[in-house]
Design an enzyme around this catalytic site. Structure first.
Site, PDB file in Angstrom:
ATOM      1  N   SER A 159       0.806  -1.218   0.000  1.00 29.12           N
ATOM      2  CA  SER A 159       0.000   0.000   0.000  1.00 29.12           C
ATOM      3  C   SER A 159       0.841   1.270   0.000  1.00 29.12           C
ATOM      4  O   SER A 159       0.325   2.355  -0.254  1.00 29.12           O
ATOM      5  CB  SER A 159      -0.956   0.026   1.200  1.00 29.12           C
ATOM      6  OG  SER A 159      -0.253   0.271   2.394  1.00 29.12           O
ATOM      7  N   LYS A 197       1.472   4.286   7.284  1.00 29.73           N
ATOM      8  CA  LYS A 197       0.703   5.120   6.366  1.00 29.73           C
ATOM      9  C   LYS A 197       1.144   6.578   6.493  1.00 29.73           C
ATOM     10  O   LYS A 197       1.817   6.963   7.449  1.00 29.73           O
ATOM     11  CB  LYS A 197      -0.802   5.038   6.699  1.00 29.73           C
ATOM     12  CG  LYS A 197      -1.433   3.682   6.427  1.00 29.73           C
ATOM     13  CD  LYS A 197      -1.498   3.372   4.948  1.00 29.73           C
ATOM     14  CE  LYS A 197      -2.237   2.047   4.688  1.00 29.73           C
ATOM     15  NZ  LYS A 197      -1.464   0.881   5.159  1.00 29.73           N
TER      16      LYS A 197
END
Length: 238
Positions: A159, A197
Site C-alpha cells: 500500500s 501510512k
C-alpha cells in the site's frame, strides 16, 4: 524560464524529498498547488522534465529525481544537495554495503548501531500490532538521531509502494507520539492494529493515506489512532 506553477511544483517536490526522502504523491501535489485535477500535475511534471529540471525513473512507481534547481530555489546554484534521488542503504547479510554518497563499508561498520526488529508492519491489509523484539538489525548511524529511540520493522504489503516502500523492505522508525501532516508514520489503531501510512489531521479526524491507488484512505476519530513513530530510513535487500 519556468511558470509560477512549475516553480511551485518543483519547490514542493524538492522540499518533500529533503524532508522524507521520497517524492509526494500526485494527490499531494494537486492539493499543494490547489489544482482541480491530477491532469494538471501531469502537464507540469512533463514540462519540468522537458526542461531538464526533473527526471522520471523508469519501472519505479512515482519515482522522481530532481536533476537541477533554478536560481530562485537553489540560491544561485544550478544544482542542490537536496536534489539527490532517494536511494535506500542496502544491507547484505549482516554487512552494510556502500551506495553513492554514503560512507564506505569500513566507515559504516564503525558508525553502525543495532536496532531492535519489532516484527512486521502492515502496508496493506491489517496485521497484528507490534508485539515483541524478534532480533536486532544493524543500520548505519547516519540514519539515526542521537537523542531519540529508534526501532526497525519489516514491511508487509504494497500500500506504500508509490512512496518507494516495497513489500519486504525494512523501515527505520524514530519513536515519537506526534506527527506533522504528510509524515509517514507507524500508527496504532484501536490499540491492536499497526499500520504504516501517511498521516494527516483533518479536524477531529485522522486520515491514514496509502500510497497506492488500489487502497482507500482510512478516516478515523483521533482517539482511535496513536502515533508510534515516524519513518526516517529504509533498508532494502536484493
Amino acid at each position: 524560464m519556468l511558470t509560477r506553477k512549475q516553480l511551485e511544483l518543483l519547490d514542493f517536490i524538492n522540499k518533500r524529498l529533503s524532508a522524507d526522502g521520497v517524492p509526494p504523491s500526485f494527490d499531494e501535489m494537486k492539493e499543494a498547488l490547489d489544482l482541480r485535477s491530477k491532469s494538471g500535475i501531469h502537464r507540469l511534471i512533463t514540462a519540468l522534465e522537458e526542461r531538464g529540471f526533473i527526471r522520471r525513473l523508469a519501472h519505479r512507481a512515482r519515482a522522481i529525481e530532481i536533476v537541477k534547481l533554478p536560481e530562485a530555489l537553489a540560491g544561485g546554484e544550478s544544482a542542490h544537495p537536496a536534489a539527490r534521488p532517494f536511494a535506500p542503504r542496502v544491507i547484505v547479510g549482516d554487512r552494510a554495503t556502500a551506495t553513492t554518497d554514503f560512507p564506505l563499508p569500513e566507515q559504516i561498520q564503525a558508525q553502525a548501531q543495532e536496532l531492535p526488529m519489532m516484527g512486521r508492519i502492515a502496508a496493506g491489509t491489517p496485521i497484528e500490532a507490534i508485539a515483541h523484539v524478534s532480533h536486532h538489525v544493524t543500520v548505519p548511524g547516519s540514519m539515526l538521531s542521537s537523542a531519540a529511540r529508534h526501532f526497525a520493522l519489516e514491511v508487509k504489503g504494497d500500500s506504500m509502494i508509490e512512496a518507494g516502500i516495497n513489500d519486504g523492505d525494512v523501515v527505520v522508525i524514530r519513536a515519537q507520539e506526534d506527527a506533522e501532516n504528510g509524515d509517514i508514520v507507524v500508527a496504532l489503531v484501536d490499540d491492536h492494529e499497526a499500520t504504516l501510512k501517511r498521516f494527516r489531521r483533518r479536524g477531529g479526524m485522522i486520515a491514514l493515506e496509502a500510497a497506492n491507488p488500489d487502497y482507500e484512505t482510512r478516516m478515523l476519530p483521533g482517539d482511535r489512532v496513536k502515533v508510534q513513530g515516524r519513518l526516517v530510513g529504509l533498508i532494502r535487500s536484493y
